[in-house]
Design a protein around this motif. Structure first.
Motif, mmCIF file in Angstrom:
data_model
loop_
_atom_site.group_PDB
_atom_site.id
_atom_site.type_symbol
_atom_site.label_atom_id
_atom_site.label_comp_id
_atom_site.label_asym_id
_atom_site.label_seq_id
_atom_site.Cartn_x
_atom_site.Cartn_y
_atom_site.Cartn_z
ATOM 1 N N GLN A 61 15.470 55.724 -108.819
ATOM 2 C CA GLN A 61 15.158 55.339 -110.192
ATOM 3 C C GLN A 61 13.711 54.883 -110.345
ATOM 4 N N LEU A 62 13.079 54.514 -109.253
ATOM 5 C CA LEU A 62 11.669 54.107 -109.286
ATOM 6 C C LEU A 62 10.798 55.338 -109.043
ATOM 7 N N SER A 63 10.585 56.139 -110.059
ATOM 8 C CA SER A 63 9.765 57.352 -109.934
ATOM 9 C C SER A 63 8.323 56.966 -109.649
ATOM 10 N N ASN A 64 7.754 57.549 -108.629
ATOM 11 C CA ASN A 64 6.380 57.201 -108.244
ATOM 12 C C ASN A 64 5.760 58.378 -107.486
ATOM 13 N N PRO A 65 4.730 59.012 -108.095
ATOM 14 C CA PRO A 65 4.127 58.709 -109.395
ATOM 15 C C PRO A 65 4.889 59.392 -110.513
ATOM 16 N N ILE A 66 4.407 59.168 -111.754
ATOM 17 C CA ILE A 66 4.937 59.881 -112.910
ATOM 18 C C ILE A 66 3.767 60.540 -113.620
ATOM 19 N N ASN A 67 4.098 61.419 -114.580
ATOM 20 C CA ASN A 67 3.066 62.084 -115.363
ATOM 21 C C ASN A 67 2.996 61.489 -116.765
ATOM 22 N N PHE A 68 1.770 61.144 -117.183
ATOM 23 C CA PHE A 68 1.505 60.900 -118.592
ATOM 24 C C PHE A 68 1.171 62.253 -119.205
ATOM 25 N N THR A 69 1.983 62.713 -120.176
ATOM 26 C CA THR A 69 1.734 63.998 -120.832
ATOM 27 C C THR A 69 0.897 63.738 -122.083
ATOM 28 N N ILE A 70 -0.203 64.499 -122.213
ATOM 29 C CA ILE A 70 -1.148 64.297 -123.316
ATOM 30 C C ILE A 70 -1.103 65.506 -124.232
ATOM 31 N N PHE A 71 -0.944 65.227 -125.558
ATOM 32 C CA PHE A 71 -0.891 66.265 -126.581
ATOM 33 C C PHE A 71 -2.000 66.030 -127.593
ATOM 34 N N ASN A 72 -2.403 67.140 -128.254
ATOM 35 C CA ASN A 72 -3.307 67.021 -129.393
ATOM 36 C C ASN A 72 -2.504 66.487 -130.571
ATOM 37 N N ALA A 73 -2.984 65.398 -131.192
ATOM 38 C CA ALA A 73 -2.236 64.760 -132.270
ATOM 39 C C ALA A 73 -2.263 65.569 -133.546
ATOM 40 N N GLY A 74 -3.183 66.541 -133.664
ATOM 41 C CA GLY A 74 -3.254 67.329 -134.887
ATOM 42 C C GLY A 74 -2.231 68.434 -134.916
ATOM 43 N N ASN A 75 -2.072 69.166 -133.790
ATOM 44 C CA ASN A 75 -1.144 70.299 -133.777
ATOM 45 C C ASN A 75 -0.004 70.139 -132.774
ATOM 46 N N ASN A 76 0.068 68.958 -132.108
ATOM 47 C CA ASN A 76 1.132 68.643 -131.133
ATOM 48 C C ASN A 76 1.137 69.591 -129.938
ATOM 49 N N GLN A 77 -0.015 70.235 -129.640
ATOM 50 C CA GLN A 77 -0.113 71.164 -128.510
ATOM 51 C C GLN A 77 -0.308 70.395 -127.214
ATOM 52 N N PHE A 78 0.360 70.889 -126.150
ATOM 53 C CA PHE A 78 0.217 70.293 -124.827
ATOM 54 C C PHE A 78 -1.213 70.504 -124.334
ATOM 55 N N LEU A 79 -1.800 69.438 -123.745
ATOM 56 C CA LEU A 79 -3.144 69.535 -123.197
ATOM 57 C C LEU A 79 -3.145 69.390 -121.679
ATOM 58 N N GLN A 80 -2.483 68.325 -121.178
ATOM 59 C CA GLN A 80 -2.514 68.140 -119.723
ATOM 60 C C GLN A 80 -1.508 67.073 -119.318
ATOM 61 N N ASN A 81 -1.157 67.075 -118.017
ATOM 62 C CA ASN A 81 -0.408 66.002 -117.374
ATOM 63 C C ASN A 81 -1.351 65.237 -116.464
ATOM 64 N N VAL A 82 -1.207 63.928 -116.479
ATOM 65 C CA VAL A 82 -2.010 63.082 -115.603
ATOM 66 C C VAL A 82 -1.048 62.299 -114.730
ATOM 67 N N SER A 83 -1.192 62.431 -113.411
ATOM 68 C CA SER A 83 -0.330 61.721 -112.474
ATOM 69 C C SER A 83 -0.781 60.261 -112.380
ATOM 70 N N VAL A 84 0.211 59.363 -112.547
ATOM 71 C CA VAL A 84 -0.096 57.930 -112.552
ATOM 72 C C VAL A 84 0.873 57.234 -111.594
ATOM 73 N N PRO A 85 0.369 56.458 -110.627
ATOM 74 C CA PRO A 85 1.251 55.763 -109.679
ATOM 75 C C PRO A 85 1.679 54.393 -110.241
ATOM 76 N N ILE A 86 2.678 53.808 -109.563
ATOM 77 C CA ILE A 86 3.054 52.421 -109.863
ATOM 78 C C ILE A 86 1.942 51.516 -109.373
ATOM 79 N N THR A 87 1.431 50.685 -110.273
ATOM 80 C CA THR A 87 0.364 49.764 -109.886
ATOM 81 C C THR A 87 0.847 48.324 -109.778
ATOM 82 N N ASN A 88 2.027 48.058 -110.319
ATOM 83 C CA ASN A 88 2.570 46.693 -110.217
ATOM 84 C C ASN A 88 4.077 46.766 -110.508
#
Length: 876
Positions: A61-88
């Protein structure tokens, strides 16, 4: 009302797959860091996701790392995934208990996991960006979400673009405090803060909003979040995103404080709060925080007084704290708003009663607290006391074709009656109501109708009164009689009552035929018919007038009774009235069958009358004296001693009852020997005409049995004083007098010399009435020094001879112990009682033949100690 209630959020752990049912809430936040380093035209941000989990999440249940998915707010198009680790990661614990709430609230509340992306450069874009993360699933059984165990989460936030007003792309989102350790008690008032802080000093506004779906059971941790926009979770009616805990719970738009009455059903509730960020009055961004708030099975200390209706039926009012059950040990202090009542104006009871001296409006205050004033809460309300409100009405009417008049008779001691609402109970229409004080109503059909009046007064009193009325299909005629009897020359007044016009037929031998009370004198038996007309509503009835020329009368036959008995006189007659004479000893001389009580022969005359016609007859009642029984004076007997009865009678025969314990029940002077006090009844009979016996009662009193006791046979040595102790009565006599200090007391002292071997005494004991009993005791005199004798052998074969080995004490005051030991030194028997012995068994097991050692310690009658020992042989 002042509130000191702390809200606590309690979460429950449920069994679930390792990849699901662990997310308890969360939120995104971001911080503007300045222009890009690689690309100065870009903007640099720090993005943080804070996730609330079960207190002990599994590794899966402790997923590490996870992806922050980033979309364009104007057209809701996928832009990229950014891998983010547990920092605390850490547990969010409550370290202290809430004293104002039942139960112990200390312990772990959440496991906090922080995913921190310290820096990311995002190209300048007029529409901005949406950041999202999705995970499944929520726990099962959430009260405000349908099938919550299959519903996932979407955490998201939008970073404004360069086209947003007031350079909103340089904004930093509000920061939520992570201090979620409060308790919400089901059905109770609570407060819970979702307040956030803003480093830019922007204005914040709070509102409930919809939680988002995301991921599912088949793909519980998708690497890429789905494209926005996102759908709401399926809320369970009546809950919604804007009312996540029902209509009774709201959020303050300025402070972010959630408050209200929690739902009565304990369990978890999904709550999502949106924070709108304003700069110079312009909305520039929105952030979201979601949590599962649990309404727990706990009780907060609080004071609550629900409004009471005006007290209209007395001066006494009952009070109670209307808050759900308070913790044990709650202290109460009431003031009833009537200082003139002195000490009675206050109470410390949980549910007191106060009786007001006068009518009026009073302010009642309640303060509750724990011992020492801890967790105090208070409230007040007003009580209106205006007794003396008595609703009522009358209804006048008859047939259903004619209107009924309803008249309000309500009385009030204070104020005035100000509203009426009538329901006439006419089931043929919905229009059978009125707000008039005294209305009329015409019914469409006959039958019973339930009429209801709701009435109020100007002081707030409200009451309902209800009556059932009979709506007739014809007017009611009430006749005083339907059949009557008159003498030929007499007249009689008929009597009918009702509403309307009367008319009697036939119109012969009648006076006032158009009234309800005509007078008639027909020469022979005649039927008269009455007609009643109530405004066209008709009814008819009849009366028979029977006419006779004379009265028939036959008194009962002459009779004989026992002197002083009651007898019911009687006669056969068609008369209407009766008169018996003499009347002095009759219960009612004016009925056909009075009861007479006479002590002498009496002729009774009876006259029967029908108007002016009459007849008379006579009955003679002859009286005969009762037989006389004299049972005599009851004797008092000693137990099992006969006593003679001496009875006499004036009669022919007699009987005794009961016959038990009588020597001969067929004589007047039998001997009686009852075992206990007994009552005998003597009945005497004769043949002079009185069929009943004369009776007398005698009580034979039997004194309790005297039970003499002289004591048990005993042994002494020469010169040893022996104290006797006789019992059983009040007088004592010992014989012979040998060695006794006094023969007429219960406790003489005996002393014996060498010339006496034994003495057998007889003790005669009598009670206060002289009843006696006797007993015997034998004293054996030993011509030795005080000692204890023990046999050298015994044969425990149950033949009644030498079956036990026992001490025989002579001249001994007390045996300290007599003990027997086997050859191994084991004690097999011990006693302190003279002549009590051992039967050759150990724990119920028979012992074989052998030699045993005995020891005895005692004190003689002079107080000297004695110790002896020896052996005894057990012979089988």
């Amino acid at each position: 009302m002042r509130r000191f209630l702390l809200s606590i959020v309690i979460f429950i752990l449920v069994s679930a797959p390792s990849q699901a049912a662990h997310i308890k809430g969360g939120f995104f936040s971001y911080q503007y860091l300045g222009p890009g380093i690689t690309d100065p035209s870009a903007n640099r941000y720090r993005i943080t996701l804070t996730v609330y989990m079960l207190c002990i999440p599994s590794d899966g249940q402790l997923s590490n790392p996870i992806n922050f998915t980033i979309f364009n707010a104007g057209n809701n198009q996928f832009l990229q995934n950014v891998s983010v680790p547990i920092t605390n990661q850490y547990t969010l614990d409550k370290l202290y208990d809430e004293p104002c709430i039942t139960g112990d609230q200390r312990g772990c509340y959440y496991y906090i996991v922080v995913y921190d992306l310290p820096s990311i450069e995002l190209a300048a874009d007029p529409d901005g960006y949406i950041i999202a993360y999705q995970r499944c699933c929520r726990i099962a059984g959430i009260n405000n979400v349908v099938a919550s165990g299959t519903v996932g989460n979407t955490f998201t936030i939008q970073i404004p673009g360069t086209a947003a007003p007031l350079n909103a792309y340089r904004n930093s989102s509000p920061q939520f405090l992570i201090n979620d350790t409060a308790v919400v008690c089901a059905g109770s008032f609570f407060q819970y803060s979702f307040r956030a802080s803003d480093i830019d000093g922007d204005s914040l506004s709070y509102q409930f909003c919809y939680a988002y779906l995301g991921a599912d059971q088949s793909n519980s941790a998708p690497p890429t979040a789905t494209n926005p926009p996102y759908s709401s979770v399926p809320y369970q009616s009546p809950f919604s995103g804007t009312q996540p805990m029902g209509a009774g719970v709201t959020i303050h738009p300025v402070t972010g404080l959630i408050s209200g009455i929690a739902p009565p059903l304990s369990g978890e509730y999904v709550v999502c709060v949106c924070v709108n960020e304003y700069k110079n009055g312009v909305l520039i961004a929105t952030s979201r925080k979601e949590l599962h708030i649990r309404a727990g099975d706990c009780i907060p200390l609080s004071a609550m007084l629900n409004p009471k209706p005006t007290t209209c039926d007395g001066f006494t009012v009952n009070f109670q704290n209307d808050a759900p059950g308070n913790p044990p040990g709650t202290e109460y202090f009431w003031t009833f708003g009537e200082p003139s009542s002195g000490n009675l104006d206050t109470s410390i009871l949980a549910a007191p009663t106060h009786t007001y001296a006068t009518a009026g409006t009073f302010t009642v205050r309640l303060k509750v607290s724990l011992a020492g004033g801890l967790c105090a809460d208070s409230t007040f309300f007003q009580v209106n006391v205006f007794p003396g409100f008595f609703p009522g009405f009358t209804a006048a009417g008859g047939c259903f074709q004619n209107p009924f008049q309803f008249t309000d008779t309500t009385k009030t001691s204070y104020g005035f009656v100000d509203t009426w609402r009538w329901d006439f109970g006419d089931l043929t229409t919905n229009a059978d109501t009125s707000h008039l004080q005294n209305p009329q109503w015409t019914y469409a059909s006959s039958g019973q109708k339930t009429v209801t009046l709701n009435v109020t007064n100007s002081k707030g009193c409200f009451s309902t009164v209800q009556f059932i009325i009979d709506v007739l299909d014809k007017p009611l005629i009430t006749l005083a009689f339907r059949d009557t009897l008159i003498c030929r020359t007499d007249a009689v007044q008929l009597n009918a009552s009702g509403t309307g016009a009367f008319n009697w037929t036939p119109p012969v031998n009648i006076i006032n035929a158009n009234t309800g009370t005509p007078t008639v004198n027909p020469p022979s038996t005649q039927w008269y018919y009455v007609n009643l007309d109530d405004n066209g509503c008709l009814n008819k009835d009849s009366v028979q007038v029977r006419v006779v020329n004379s009265v028939t009368l036959k008194a009962m036959n002459d009779t004989t009774i026992c002197q002083g008995d009651a007898i019911q006189l009687n006669a056969i007659s068609d008369g209407l009235t009766y008169s018996w004479t003499p009347a002095a000893n009759l219960n009612n001389p004016n009925i056909i069958n009075p009861v007479a009580i006479t002590f002498s022969t009496t002729p009774y005359n009876v006259v029967a009358s029908i108007g002016s016609c009459s007849a008379n007859d006579q009955v003679i009642v002859t009286t005969v004296p009762y037989p006389i029984a004299d049972a005599g004076i009851g004797p008092t007997l000693c137990y099992n001693t006969p006593g003679q009865l001496n009875a006499s009678i004036v009669g022919i025969t007699f009987t005794w009852s009961p016959t038990s314990y009588l020597s001969n029940p067929n004589i007047l002077n039998p001997l009686s020997t009852p075992p206990r006090t007994t009552q005998y009844i003597l009945s005497a009979f004769d043949t002079l005409g009185c069929p009943k016996p004369g009776r007398d009662t005698i009580v034979v009193t039997v004194n309790p049995k005297v039970k003499a006791f002289a004591g048990r046979d005993t042994t002494v040595v020469v010169g040893q004083p022996l104290l006797f102790n006789g019992t059983g009565g009040v007088n004592y006599l010992w014989s012979p007098s040998t060695g006794l200090s006094n023969t007429a007391i219960f406790n003489p002292i005996g002393i014996y010399d060498t010339g006496i071997d034994s003495v057998r005494y007889k003790l005669v004991v009598s009670d206060a009435t002289g009843c006696a009993d006797s007993a015997f005791v034998t004293v054996y005199v030993f011509k030795t020094n005080p000692s204890i004798f023990v046999p050298t052998a015994f044969t425990p074969n149950n033949d009644g001879l030498n079956d036990v080995v026992r001490p025989i004490a002579v001249g001994i005051r007390q045996i300290n112990y007599f003990s027997v030991y086997n050859r191994w030194g084991e004690r097999v028997f011990t006693t302190t009682v003279n002549r009590q012995g051992w039967d050759g068994r150990i724990n119920g097991r028979v012992q074989n033949s052998g030699v045993f050692v005995w020891m005895v310690s005692a004190i003689d009658y002079l107080g000297k100690p004695i110790f002896l020992k020896g052996t005894v042989t057990l012979i089988r």
